[in-house]
Scaffold this motif. Structure first.
Motif, PDB file in Angstrom:
ATOM      1  N   ILE A  53      -0.477  15.510  -3.706  1.00  0.00           N
ATOM      2  CA  ILE A  53       0.782  15.014  -3.133  1.00  0.00           C
ATOM      3  C   ILE A  53       0.727  15.084  -1.606  1.00  0.00           C
ATOM      4  O   ILE A  53       1.176  14.155  -0.922  1.00  0.00           O
ATOM      5  CB  ILE A  53       1.992  15.788  -3.692  1.00  0.00           C
ATOM      6  N   ASN A  54       0.189  16.174  -1.074  1.00  0.00           N
ATOM      7  CA  ASN A  54       0.066  16.283   0.384  1.00  0.00           C
ATOM      8  C   ASN A  54      -0.795  15.159   0.950  1.00  0.00           C
ATOM      9  O   ASN A  54      -0.473  14.598   2.008  1.00  0.00           O
ATOM     10  CB  ASN A  54      -0.494  17.647   0.778  1.00  0.00           C
ATOM     11  N   MET A  55      -1.885  14.847   0.272  1.00  0.00           N
ATOM     12  CA  MET A  55      -2.760  13.765   0.732  1.00  0.00           C
ATOM     13  C   MET A  55      -2.039  12.420   0.663  1.00  0.00           C
ATOM     14  O   MET A  55      -2.130  11.605   1.597  1.00  0.00           O
ATOM     15  CB  MET A  55      -4.050  13.739  -0.097  1.00  0.00           C
ATOM     16  N   LEU A  56      -1.324  12.178  -0.439  1.00  0.00           N
ATOM     17  CA  LEU A  56      -0.589  10.917  -0.570  1.00  0.00           C
ATOM     18  C   LEU A  56       0.537  10.824   0.452  1.00  0.00           C
ATOM     19  O   LEU A  56       0.795   9.744   1.001  1.00  0.00           O
ATOM     20  CB  LEU A  56      -0.041  10.776  -1.996  1.00  0.00           C
ATOM     21  N   THR A  57       1.197  11.937   0.724  1.00  0.00           N
ATOM     22  CA  THR A  57       2.260  11.954   1.728  1.00  0.00           C
ATOM     23  C   THR A  57       1.694  11.643   3.110  1.00  0.00           C
ATOM     24  O   THR A  57       2.297  10.881   3.886  1.00  0.00           O
ATOM     25  CB  THR A  57       2.977  13.328   1.728  1.00  0.00           C
ATOM     26  N   GLY A  94       2.193   6.868  -6.609  1.00  0.00           N
ATOM     27  CA  GLY A  94       1.262   7.959  -6.899  1.00  0.00           C
ATOM     28  C   GLY A  94       1.923   9.315  -6.756  1.00  0.00           C
ATOM     29  O   GLY A  94       1.716  10.209  -7.585  1.00  0.00           O
ATOM     30  N   ILE A  95       2.723   9.480  -5.704  1.00  0.00           N
ATOM     31  CA  ILE A  95       3.460  10.737  -5.503  1.00  0.00           C
ATOM     32  C   ILE A  95       4.381  10.999  -6.681  1.00  0.00           C
ATOM     33  O   ILE A  95       4.440  12.122  -7.203  1.00  0.00           O
ATOM     34  CB  ILE A  95       4.232  10.720  -4.174  1.00  0.00           C
ATOM     35  N   ASN A  96       5.093   9.966  -7.132  1.00  0.00           N
ATOM     36  CA  ASN A  96       6.003  10.130  -8.274  1.00  0.00           C
ATOM     37  C   ASN A  96       5.246  10.509  -9.547  1.00  0.00           C
ATOM     38  O   ASN A  96       5.684  11.378 -10.313  1.00  0.00           O
ATOM     39  CB  ASN A  96       6.817   8.858  -8.497  1.00  0.00           C
ATOM     40  N   VAL A 122       2.313  12.029  -9.780  1.00  0.00           N
ATOM     41  CA  VAL A 122       1.801  13.396  -9.661  1.00  0.00           C
ATOM     42  C   VAL A 122       2.948  14.396  -9.800  1.00  0.00           C
ATOM     43  O   VAL A 122       2.791  15.450 -10.433  1.00  0.00           O
ATOM     44  CB  VAL A 122       1.030  13.589  -8.335  1.00  0.00           C
ATOM     45  N   SER A 123       4.103  14.066  -9.263  1.00  0.00           N
ATOM     46  CA  SER A 123       5.279  14.942  -9.400  1.00  0.00           C
ATOM     47  C   SER A 123       5.666  15.101 -10.865  1.00  0.00           C
ATOM     48  O   SER A 123       6.044  16.193 -11.300  1.00  0.00           O
ATOM     49  CB  SER A 123       6.461  14.387  -8.601  1.00  0.00           C
ATOM     50  N   GLN A 124       5.542  14.015 -11.630  1.00  0.00           N
ATOM     51  CA  GLN A 124       5.828  14.096 -13.065  1.00  0.00           C
ATOM     52  C   GLN A 124       4.803  14.975 -13.781  1.00  0.00           C
ATOM     53  O   GLN A 124       5.164  15.735 -14.695  1.00  0.00           O
ATOM     54  CB  GLN A 124       5.866  12.705 -13.683  1.00  0.00           C
ATOM     55  N   ARG A 125       3.544  14.883 -13.378  1.00  0.00           N
ATOM     56  CA  ARG A 125       2.518  15.763 -13.966  1.00  0.00           C
ATOM     57  C   ARG A 125       2.843  17.224 -13.660  1.00  0.00           C
ATOM     58  O   ARG A 125       2.721  18.086 -14.529  1.00  0.00           O
ATOM     59  CB  ARG A 125       1.127  15.408 -13.441  1.00  0.00           C
ATOM     60  N   GLN A 182       0.840  -1.196   0.000  1.00  0.00           N
ATOM     61  CA  GLN A 182       0.000   0.000   0.000  1.00  0.00           C
ATOM     62  C   GLN A 182       0.880   1.253   0.000  1.00  0.00           C
ATOM     63  O   GLN A 182       0.636   2.208  -0.746  1.00  0.00           O
ATOM     64  CB  GLN A 182      -0.910  -0.023   1.224  1.00  0.00           C
ATOM     65  N   LYS A 183       1.922   1.231   0.826  1.00  0.00           N
ATOM     66  CA  LYS A 183       2.852   2.369   0.890  1.00  0.00           C
ATOM     67  C   LYS A 183       3.529   2.580  -0.469  1.00  0.00           C
ATOM     68  O   LYS A 183       3.632   3.717  -0.945  1.00  0.00           O
ATOM     69  CB  LYS A 183       3.901   2.123   1.977  1.00  0.00           C
ATOM     70  N   ALA A 184       3.961   1.489  -1.098  1.00  0.00           N
ATOM     71  CA  ALA A 184       4.604   1.592  -2.411  1.00  0.00           C
ATOM     72  C   ALA A 184       3.640   2.202  -3.434  1.00  0.00           C
ATOM     73  O   ALA A 184       4.034   3.016  -4.278  1.00  0.00           O
ATOM     74  CB  ALA A 184       5.091   0.226  -2.872  1.00  0.00           C
ATOM     75  N   GLY A 185       2.362   1.827  -3.335  1.00  0.00           N
ATOM     76  CA  GLY A 185       1.365   2.405  -4.242  1.00  0.00           C
ATOM     77  C   GLY A 185       1.227   3.905  -4.042  1.00  0.00           C
ATOM     78  O   GLY A 185       1.144   4.667  -5.011  1.00  0.00           O
ATOM     79  N   PHE A 186       1.197   4.327  -2.780  1.00  0.00           N
ATOM     80  CA  PHE A 186       1.113   5.763  -2.497  1.00  0.00           C
ATOM     81  C   PHE A 186       2.358   6.494  -3.001  1.00  0.00           C
ATOM     82  O   PHE A 186       2.266   7.581  -3.561  1.00  0.00           O
ATOM     83  CB  PHE A 186       0.923   6.017  -0.998  1.00  0.00           C
TER      84      PHE A 186
END
Length: 143
Positions: free
Chosen positions: A121-125, A17-19, A21-24, A10-14
């Protein structure tokens, strides 16, 4: 008792997701900067047009002295003024204005998209921190 492997997945998925969104964000920032530079080119071009148009108007004013004796000069002066001061100049001015407005709207759109991505990103973090805490608790329980 929590499954540590599932929590780590689950952590890896989050984190993925951060990566993503960072690319976007990087793509939006690149597009924003490119459009911002283009806006500068448009503004410079508008200024160049206005300067050239004003210069032409000043030069054709020299025909005022000749127009009394020459019908062609009078017609040329009248037509040139209508083109430079009238509809021609107004159309070009409106085109630059419309382009500038459209650019500004798109820049605002990019800023909004970047802000939305930062919220995501804040939510995923926060989710990563929560899962980290759950992993620590599970590890403490498993001893």
């Amino acid at each position: 008792m929590a499954d540590i492997g599932a929590l780590q997945n689950q952590k890896a998925g989050f984190e993925n997701g951060i990566n993503a969104v960072s690319q976007r964000i990087a793509g939006y920032e690149k597009a924003y900067e490119s459009l911002r530079r283009f806006k500068g080119v448009v503004e410079n071009s508008h200024g160049d047009f206005d300067a050239a148009n004003s210069g032409k108007l000043r030069r054709i004013e020299d025909l005022n002295t000749v127009k009394k004796n020459c019908k062609s000069a009078e017609l040329y002066l009248s037509g040139s003024k209508k083109t430079l001061n009238g509809i021609g100049g107004k159309i070009v001015g409106a085109a630059f204005g419309g382009l500038g407005f459209s650019i500004q709207l798109k820049l605002s759109e990019y800023r909004a998209k970047i802000a939305a991505c930062e919220v995501e990103i804040n939510m995923l973090t926060a989710a990563v921190r929560s899962v980290d805490e759950a992993i620590r608790q599970a590890e403490a329980e498993n001893g």
